[in-house]
Design a protein around this motif. Structure first.
Motif, PDB file in Angstrom:
ATOM      1  N   THR A 414       0.774  -1.238   0.000  1.00  0.00           N
ATOM      2  CA  THR A 414       0.000   0.000   0.000  1.00  0.00           C
ATOM      3  C   THR A 414       0.804   1.285   0.000  1.00  0.00           C
ATOM      4  O   THR A 414       0.267   2.335  -0.355  1.00  0.00           O
ATOM      5  N   GLN A 415       2.061   1.249   0.412  1.00  0.00           N
ATOM      6  CA  GLN A 415       2.795   2.507   0.550  1.00  0.00           C
ATOM      7  C   GLN A 415       2.926   3.253  -0.776  1.00  0.00           C
ATOM      8  O   GLN A 415       2.805   4.474  -0.823  1.00  0.00           O
ATOM      9  N   GLY A 416       3.167   2.525  -1.857  1.00  0.00           N
ATOM     10  CA  GLY A 416       3.274   3.174  -3.163  1.00  0.00           C
ATOM     11  C   GLY A 416       1.971   3.814  -3.588  1.00  0.00           C
ATOM     12  O   GLY A 416       1.952   4.917  -4.153  1.00  0.00           O
ATOM     13  N   ALA A 417       0.855   3.136  -3.314  1.00  0.00           N
ATOM     14  CA  ALA A 417      -0.455   3.686  -3.684  1.00  0.00           C
ATOM     15  C   ALA A 417      -0.765   4.954  -2.888  1.00  0.00           C
ATOM     16  O   ALA A 417      -1.289   5.935  -3.434  1.00  0.00           O
ATOM     17  N   LEU A 418      -0.442   4.943  -1.582  1.00  0.00           N
ATOM     18  CA  LEU A 418      -0.690   6.131  -0.762  1.00  0.00           C
ATOM     19  C   LEU A 418       0.158   7.308  -1.238  1.00  0.00           C
ATOM     20  O   LEU A 418      -0.336   8.426  -1.377  1.00  0.00           O
ATOM     21  N   LEU A 419       1.430   7.057  -1.504  1.00  0.00           N
ATOM     22  CA  LEU A 419       2.286   8.132  -2.014  1.00  0.00           C
ATOM     23  C   LEU A 419       1.794   8.607  -3.371  1.00  0.00           C
ATOM     24  O   LEU A 419       1.792   9.809  -3.668  1.00  0.00           O
ATOM     25  N   GLY A 420       1.351   7.663  -4.215  1.00  0.00           N
ATOM     26  CA  GLY A 420       0.839   8.026  -5.539  1.00  0.00           C
ATOM     27  C   GLY A 420      -0.360   8.949  -5.462  1.00  0.00           C
ATOM     28  O   GLY A 420      -0.519   9.848  -6.308  1.00  0.00           O
ATOM     29  N   ALA A 421      -1.231   8.771  -4.472  1.00  0.00           N
ATOM     30  CA  ALA A 421      -2.394   9.647  -4.318  1.00  0.00           C
ATOM     31  C   ALA A 421      -1.959  11.088  -4.079  1.00  0.00           C
ATOM     32  O   ALA A 421      -2.542  12.030  -4.635  1.00  0.00           O
ATOM     33  N   PHE A 422      -0.928  11.277  -3.240  1.00  0.00           N
ATOM     34  CA  PHE A 422      -0.424  12.627  -2.983  1.00  0.00           C
ATOM     35  C   PHE A 422       0.188  13.236  -4.241  1.00  0.00           C
ATOM     36  O   PHE A 422      -0.059  14.402  -4.561  1.00  0.00           O
ATOM     37  N   PHE A 423       0.982  12.464  -4.973  1.00  0.00           N
ATOM     38  CA  PHE A 423       1.608  12.983  -6.191  1.00  0.00           C
ATOM     39  C   PHE A 423       0.565  13.286  -7.261  1.00  0.00           C
ATOM     40  O   PHE A 423       0.676  14.268  -7.995  1.00  0.00           O
ATOM     41  N   LEU A 424      -0.450  12.430  -7.354  1.00  0.00           N
ATOM     42  CA  LEU A 424      -1.525  12.688  -8.320  1.00  0.00           C
ATOM     43  C   LEU A 424      -2.232  13.994  -7.993  1.00  0.00           C
ATOM     44  O   LEU A 424      -2.513  14.808  -8.879  1.00  0.00           O
ATOM     45  N   GLY A 425      -2.486  14.208  -6.706  1.00  0.00           N
ATOM     46  CA  GLY A 425      -3.166  15.428  -6.297  1.00  0.00           C
ATOM     47  C   GLY A 425      -2.340  16.679  -6.515  1.00  0.00           C
ATOM     48  O   GLY A 425      -2.867  17.744  -6.851  1.00  0.00           O
ATOM     49  N   ILE A 426      -1.018  16.565  -6.346  1.00  0.00           N
ATOM     50  CA  ILE A 426      -0.151  17.732  -6.472  1.00  0.00           C
ATOM     51  C   ILE A 426       0.127  18.081  -7.927  1.00  0.00           C
ATOM     52  O   ILE A 426       0.091  19.252  -8.325  1.00  0.00           O
ATOM     53  N   TYR A 427       0.375  17.058  -8.754  1.00  0.00           N
ATOM     54  CA  TYR A 427       0.909  17.312 -10.095  1.00  0.00           C
ATOM     55  C   TYR A 427      -0.068  17.093 -11.244  1.00  0.00           C
ATOM     56  O   TYR A 427       0.262  17.399 -12.380  1.00  0.00           O
ATOM     57  N   ASN A 428      -1.268  16.567 -10.990  1.00  0.00           N
ATOM     58  CA  ASN A 428      -2.245  16.404 -12.069  1.00  0.00           C
ATOM     59  C   ASN A 428      -3.476  17.239 -11.754  1.00  0.00           C
ATOM     60  O   ASN A 428      -4.270  16.905 -10.882  1.00  0.00           O
ATOM     61  N   ARG A 429      -3.649  18.325 -12.484  1.00  0.00           N
ATOM     62  CA  ARG A 429      -4.725  19.269 -12.200  1.00  0.00           C
ATOM     63  C   ARG A 429      -6.092  18.775 -12.670  1.00  0.00           C
ATOM     64  O   ARG A 429      -7.118  19.305 -12.259  1.00  0.00           O
ATOM     65  N   ARG A 430      -6.125  17.768 -13.542  1.00  0.00           N
ATOM     66  CA  ARG A 430      -7.403  17.250 -14.036  1.00  0.00           C
ATOM     67  C   ARG A 430      -8.013  16.204 -13.103  1.00  0.00           C
ATOM     68  O   ARG A 430      -9.224  15.995 -13.119  1.00  0.00           O
ATOM     69  N   ALA A 431      -7.172  15.539 -12.321  1.00  0.00           N
ATOM     70  CA  ALA A 431      -7.628  14.383 -11.548  1.00  0.00           C
ATOM     71  C   ALA A 431      -8.648  14.776 -10.484  1.00  0.00           C
ATOM     72  O   ALA A 431      -8.513  15.797  -9.811  1.00  0.00           O
ATOM     73  N   VAL A 432      -9.699  13.929 -10.366  1.00  0.00           N
ATOM     74  CA  VAL A 432     -10.721  14.130  -9.345  1.00  0.00           C
ATOM     75  C   VAL A 432     -10.786  12.888  -8.459  1.00  0.00           C
ATOM     76  O   VAL A 432      -9.980  11.958  -8.608  1.00  0.00           O
ATOM     77  N   GLN A 433     -11.744  12.872  -7.560  1.00  0.00           N
ATOM     78  CA  GLN A 433     -11.809  11.832  -6.538  1.00  0.00           C
ATOM     79  C   GLN A 433     -11.849  10.420  -7.117  1.00  0.00           C
ATOM     80  O   GLN A 433     -11.120   9.528  -6.675  1.00  0.00           O
TER      81      GLN A 433
END
Length: 508
Positions: A414-433
């Motif tokens: 799970t650690q990679g998935a949790l970190l990925g959620a933060f990076f997705l939120g920071i660097y992808n402006r289109r991504a939603v919930q």
């Protein structure tokens, strides 16, 4: 040198340590009155205390026992991974910590609600709680082993491990329930001193037992290639290389220290963003020194035993402790092993209670953080999670699979998935919930497949061919793979809608 079985002096040392730690933790919690104080110590802790608390949190009995074995059977190559840990902490200090301190946050996953929404916060919180509970139950089991050594003469064999687990669990629950994060951090400071003293004592004794002392040991080890640090191999199947260590280790550290509530909560207890940044970077440097000490002990053991083969690397240091340590010091080493994981256990209880309170209980109840009922609920959740972790340790099947393998495998899902959620939120402006939840879900499923590829191929030879590319992937790469899948899937999903998104993650 007088060594041998656990004696009365050793028992006295360990009992004194356990009593002092528990009493200190209870004393620290005497004036608490609200949830903020209970979970983040009212943001009043000095950076150096938080720094060493982080070091203690990531140093379990498994670390204390296993790292010397790495040097015994290999060399100093593990320091390449530890160098990656330092790089990852610098990235956390620059990228994630400013965002955590932008609001009055108590949990890491509140940040994801700001960016994506409540369901993302709940999803990540539940993922954290399940995996942390499973992994720390295994660590409690591992630490109960030296307690079993102490009580062995007076407890029937069939009740030995259950009794040891209950003693360890009850004492840790007691001071964590009463003292909150303040007790966690300050008792961890003491615990760090205990296990470092144990490591230094082992190094001193090993040097005294060798002809020429440590200069002779290091000269002999250097000639045998045991002091080699750097390996420039660029494949993905070796863990201890510059390539895997610096890159994979950096992302592993970013996940375990930047997206895991257990560490983030300590950082949020700091007085300011600057203090939190000092603490996280300082902890990386302290861990590098600590791991060097444990590896040096491993080289000393290699010299002492003249390269003798052991059934498992994890047997080497415990064998030396039991057979060679003088009475009193033997008790101190056992106390050091207990200290290493009591610190991890207490921090896990408090972080699980904080996540349950702030990410689940408060949104559902509609209450405020400063409501006295929130403080009472937080303490109740700490008690419940302490019982859950102790119960999980009691259910662990003794003697089946090495505990270090189980603990690392659980965290790897799970650690990679949790970190990925933060990076997705920071660097992808289109991504939603929905993009974030889909990315994390597939990232966790994919990592379960990668982690278990080797045992699956061994159990079912027909799968060896299809699973071949995944069988020998070294563990430092697990987080990066999980993060990449999460960000990749979330980014692709974001292309399927019109680009409207939640509130951005701002920086100071």
């Amino acid at each position: 040198m007088s060594g041998g079985r656990f004696g009365v002096v050793d028992l006295a040392v360990v009992v004194l340590y356990l009593a002092a730690t528990t009493g200190f933790g209870l004393w620290l919690g005497r004036n608490q009155s609200n949830a903020r104080d209970y979970f983040v110590a009212d943001r009043s802790l000095p950076w150096w205390a938080v720094c060493f608390s982080i070091v203690a949190a990531e140093t379990s009995a498994l670390t204390f026992i296993s790292i010397p074995g790495l040097a015994y059977v290999g060399n100093f190559g593990f320091l390449q991974v530890v160098a990656g840990y330092v790089v990852g902490r610098i990235a956390i200090a620059m990228v994630l910590l400013p965002r955590y301190f932008d609001g009055e946050l108590v949990t890491a996953y509140a940040l994801l609600e700001t960016r994506f929404g409540k369901e993302t916060r709940r999803f990540t919180s539940v993922v954290f709680m399940v995996t942390r509970a499973m992994a720390d139950s295994v660590r409690v089991f591992a630490t109960a082993i030296p307690i079993a050594l102490i009580i062995g003469p007076v407890v029937p064999r069939q009740y030995l491990m259950p009794s040891a687990i209950l003693i360890l669990g009850a004492l840790t629950i007691l001071y964590t329930y009463q003292g909150g994060m303040r007790a966690v951090v300050w008792t961890e400071l003491v615990q760090t001193g205990v296990y470092l003293t144990g490591g230094l004592a082992a190094a001193l004794l090993l040097g005294r037992s060798a002809p020429g002392g440590w200069s002779g040991i290091l000269s002999h080890a250097g000639a045998a290639g045991k002091l080699q640090v750097l390996d420039f191999y660029t494949g993905f199947d070796r863990p201890h290389t510059v390539f895997a260590g610096v890159i994979g280790g950096a992302f592993l550290s970013m996940a375990s220290h930047g997206a895991d509530q257990t560490i983030v909560q300590r950082l949020l207890s700091s007085r300011s963003l600057k203090d939190a940044q000092r603490a996280i970077i300082g902890s990386g440097l302290a861990v590098f020194v600590q791991m060097t000490l444990f590896l040096v002990v491993g080289i000393g053991l290699w010299s002492f035993y003249a390269g003798r083969e052991f059934a498992k690397p994890d047997d080497i240091f415990p064998t030396y402790i039991v057979e060679q340590m003088p009475h009193g010091l033997l008790g101190l080493i056992v106390a050091a092993i207990v200290a290493a994981t009591m610190s991890t256990h207490s921090g896990a209880i408090n972080s699980l209670a904080a996540t349950t309170t702030h990410d689940i209980y408060l949104p559902l109840s509609g209450r405020e953080e400063d409501d006295p009922r929130t403080y009472r609920a937080g303490r109740l959740f700490a008690l419940i999670w302490g019982v859950v972790l102790t119960g999980g340790a009691l259910l662990y099947p003794e003697g089946k699979v090495p505990v270090v393998v189980v603990a690392l495998s659980i965290a790897s899902f799970t650690q990679g998935a949790l970190l990925g959620a933060f990076f997705l939120g920071i660097y992808n402006r289109r991504a939603v919930q929905r993009d974030a939840i889909l990315g994390m879900s597939l990232g966790i499923l994919a990592m379960a497949f990668v982690v278990f590829a080797k045992p699956l191929a061994a159990a079912y030879p027909a799968l060896a061919g299809p699973l071949g590319p995944f069988v020998n992937i070294a563990w430092p790469w697990y987080v990066l793979i999980g993060m990449t899948i999460t960000v990749g899937v979330g980014s692709l999903a974001a292309l399927t809608h019109d680009g409207r998104r939640a509130t951005p993650l701002t920086n100071r």
